[in-house]
Design a protein around this motif. Structure first.
Motif, PDB file in Angstrom:
ATOM      1  N   ALA A 122       3.165  -1.033  12.805  1.00  0.00           N
ATOM      2  CA  ALA A 122       3.542  -0.071  11.773  1.00  0.00           C
ATOM      3  C   ALA A 122       3.988  -0.778  10.502  1.00  0.00           C
ATOM      4  N   THR A 123       4.749  -1.848  10.655  1.00  0.00           N
ATOM      5  CA  THR A 123       5.287  -2.547   9.488  1.00  0.00           C
ATOM      6  C   THR A 123       4.206  -3.311   8.735  1.00  0.00           C
ATOM      7  N   THR A 124       3.326  -3.985   9.460  1.00  0.00           N
ATOM      8  CA  THR A 124       2.262  -4.744   8.783  1.00  0.00           C
ATOM      9  C   THR A 124       1.219  -3.827   8.160  1.00  0.00           C
ATOM     10  N   SER A 125       1.182  -2.551   8.569  1.00  0.00           N
ATOM     11  CA  SER A 125       0.235  -1.619   7.949  1.00  0.00           C
ATOM     12  C   SER A 125       0.690  -1.180   6.564  1.00  0.00           C
ATOM     13  N   LEU A 126       1.905  -1.549   6.169  1.00  0.00           N
ATOM     14  CA  LEU A 126       2.454  -1.139   4.880  1.00  0.00           C
ATOM     15  C   LEU A 126       2.088  -2.104   3.764  1.00  0.00           C
ATOM     16  N   VAL A 149       0.836  -1.196   0.000  1.00  0.00           N
ATOM     17  CA  VAL A 149       0.000   0.000   0.000  1.00  0.00           C
ATOM     18  C   VAL A 149       0.877   1.255   0.000  1.00  0.00           C
ATOM     19  N   VAL A 150       2.200   1.050  -0.006  1.00  0.00           N
ATOM     20  CA  VAL A 150       3.161   2.151  -0.087  1.00  0.00           C
ATOM     21  C   VAL A 150       4.258   1.746  -1.070  1.00  0.00           C
ATOM     22  N   HIS A 151       5.156   2.656  -1.347  1.00  0.00           N
ATOM     23  CA  HIS A 151       6.277   2.358  -2.236  1.00  0.00           C
ATOM     24  C   HIS A 151       7.126   1.234  -1.632  1.00  0.00           C
ATOM     25  N   SER A 209       4.600  11.115   1.134  1.00  0.00           N
ATOM     26  CA  SER A 209       4.209  10.295  -0.017  1.00  0.00           C
ATOM     27  C   SER A 209       2.703  10.078  -0.092  1.00  0.00           C
ATOM     28  N   GLY A 210       1.962  10.630   0.851  1.00  0.00           N
ATOM     29  CA  GLY A 210       0.514  10.468   0.819  1.00  0.00           C
ATOM     30  C   GLY A 210       0.065   9.052   1.090  1.00  0.00           C
ATOM     31  N   ALA A 211       0.747   8.370   1.990  1.00  0.00           N
ATOM     32  CA  ALA A 211       0.400   6.979   2.322  1.00  0.00           C
ATOM     33  C   ALA A 211      -0.951   6.931   3.027  1.00  0.00           C
ATOM     34  N   PRO A 212      -1.582   5.761   3.058  1.00  0.00           N
ATOM     35  CA  PRO A 212      -2.875   5.633   3.746  1.00  0.00           C
ATOM     36  C   PRO A 212      -2.795   6.087   5.201  1.00  0.00           C
ATOM     37  N   ARG A 213      -3.911   6.597   5.695  1.00  0.00           N
ATOM     38  CA  ARG A 213      -3.951   7.132   7.051  1.00  0.00           C
ATOM     39  C   ARG A 213      -3.608   6.062   8.092  1.00  0.00           C
ATOM     40  N   THR A 214      -4.035   4.829   7.844  1.00  0.00           N
ATOM     41  CA  THR A 214      -3.758   3.739   8.791  1.00  0.00           C
ATOM     42  C   THR A 214      -2.261   3.565   9.004  1.00  0.00           C
ATOM     43  N   ALA A 215      -1.495   3.614   7.920  1.00  0.00           N
ATOM     44  CA  ALA A 215      -0.047   3.446   8.015  1.00  0.00           C
ATOM     45  C   ALA A 215       0.579   4.631   8.746  1.00  0.00           C
ATOM     46  N   ARG A 216       0.116   5.850   8.456  1.00  0.00           N
ATOM     47  CA  ARG A 216       0.678   7.026   9.113  1.00  0.00           C
ATOM     48  C   ARG A 216       0.392   7.020  10.609  1.00  0.00           C
ATOM     49  N   ARG A 217      -0.812   6.628  10.980  1.00  0.00           N
ATOM     50  CA  ARG A 217      -1.168   6.588  12.397  1.00  0.00           C
ATOM     51  C   ARG A 217      -0.375   5.512  13.135  1.00  0.00           C
TER      52      ARG A 217
END
Length: 328
Positions: A303-307, A176-178, A249-257
């Motif tokens: 944090a890692t699994t949210s990526l 869901v991210v680079h 990078s505009g990643a999903p909010r879940t990953a940022r949180r």
């Protein structure tokens, strides 16, 4: 066995949660397993800081003649009760792990990926129990005591992955991210594990050995504490870099949180660590620091699994549109 449908009865709801599981209840049991495994890691530290590590001087019996605490001329009953109480908690952890396995077996349709992760729990708990015997028989050797905590970290990882995977499908892994941010997440996990190991070495070098008979690592405690702090700075730096990169990078909010929460937990843990050092490592702060260590590990895993995520498993080509709609 068919369970009654009385949803108002708490016992029935509890039984249905693993005998007739849903995705939600499967995740609930996985999270419960995360909690109890983290909890027993903290209570294990409580055994150590109260000097109760050899409260039960034999294993699997508490004393040479009894499985339960009885008066012993060389051991305080308080220390014996503390150590025996921690041993009893193993059965609670095992019960939660068994509920995860039953839920994974009963979930329809059955998902082998969940079942494999669920079986790691009772297997790991049995390993922990057997290792407890090694700890006692080596008179709390700091290496064996430290490995006890490392095994707990491994079990918490399996429990967390079960929680995450139960909320996903079994399709191919999707970022869901680079990809470079995912790699940064993997580096963060590796650095955090190194931080845990460094903390174990510091614990095995410093005070609170668990018993007067216990040995210590023959290392310079100040040098080990500085190394531990250096690795902590690295972990905080990597987490900040991940959080910053996710924002720009505009990643999903879940990953940022999740990354933001990990950074907050790490900073709080740093405050506890420096405070306990300057206060000569009081027992209460040691317990808080061990709790913080487990929370840091869980927050970094989160944090890692949210990526990444997994979509539902794709249907075979010969499935009809009606079947596809039913699955969706």
């Amino acid at each position: 066995m068919k369970l009654p449908s009385d949803s108002a009865n708490p016992l029935v709801r509890l039984l249905r949660s693993f005998w007739a599981p849903t995705t939600r209840s499967m995740r609930g049991w996985a999270m419960a397993s995360v909690v109890v495994n983290a909890g027993i890691a903290v209570t294990g530290a409580g055994v150590r800081v109260t000097g109760s590590g050899l409260g039960c001087p034999t294993w699997p019996k508490c004393t040479p003649d009894s499985f339960i605490p009885v008066a012993h001329p060389e051991v305080s009953m308080i220390n014996m009760a503390v150590e025996f109480g921690n041993r009893l908690l193993t059965f609670l952890v095992l019960a939660v792990g068994a509920a995860c396995v039953i839920a994974a077996l009963r979930l329809a349709p059955r998902r082998p990926s969940l079942l494999r992760l669920a079986w790691l729990q009772p297997a790991g708990i049995v390993l922990q129990a057997l290792w407890g015997g090694v700890v006692v028989n080596t008179l709390l050797n700091p290496f064996t005591v430290g490995m006890h905590f490392v095994f707990s970290i491994g079990l918490i990882s399996a429990c967390w992955l079960l929680y995450v995977r139960a909320g996903e499908g079994d399709g191919p892994l999707r970022r869901v991210v680079h990809r470079d941010l995912r790699r940064l997440g993997h580096v963060l996990v590796a650095a955090t594990f190194a931080l845990v190991v460094a903390g174990v070495v510091v614990s095995g070098t410093g005070p609170h050995s668990g018993d007067e008979m216990a040995s210590r690592f023959d290392l310079d405690i100040e040098a080990m504490a500085r190394l531990h702090a250096d690795v902590a700075y690295l972990v905080v730096g990597l987490t900040f870099a991940l959080l910053f990169a996710l924002h720009v990078s505009g990643a999903p909010r879940t990953a940022r949180r999740a990354a933001g929460a990990a950074l907050a937990v790490e900073l709080a843990q740093g405050v506890i660590g420096y405070t306990q050092w300057f206060l000569a490592v009081p027992a209460a702060l040691v317990l808080l620091h061990v709790l913080g260590s487990t929370l840091v590990w869980i927050s970094v895993l989160r944090a890692t699994t949210s990526l990444r995520t997994r979509e539902p498993e794709p249907l075979p080509a010969d499935h009809s549109p009606t079947e596809a709609a039913a699955v969706a």
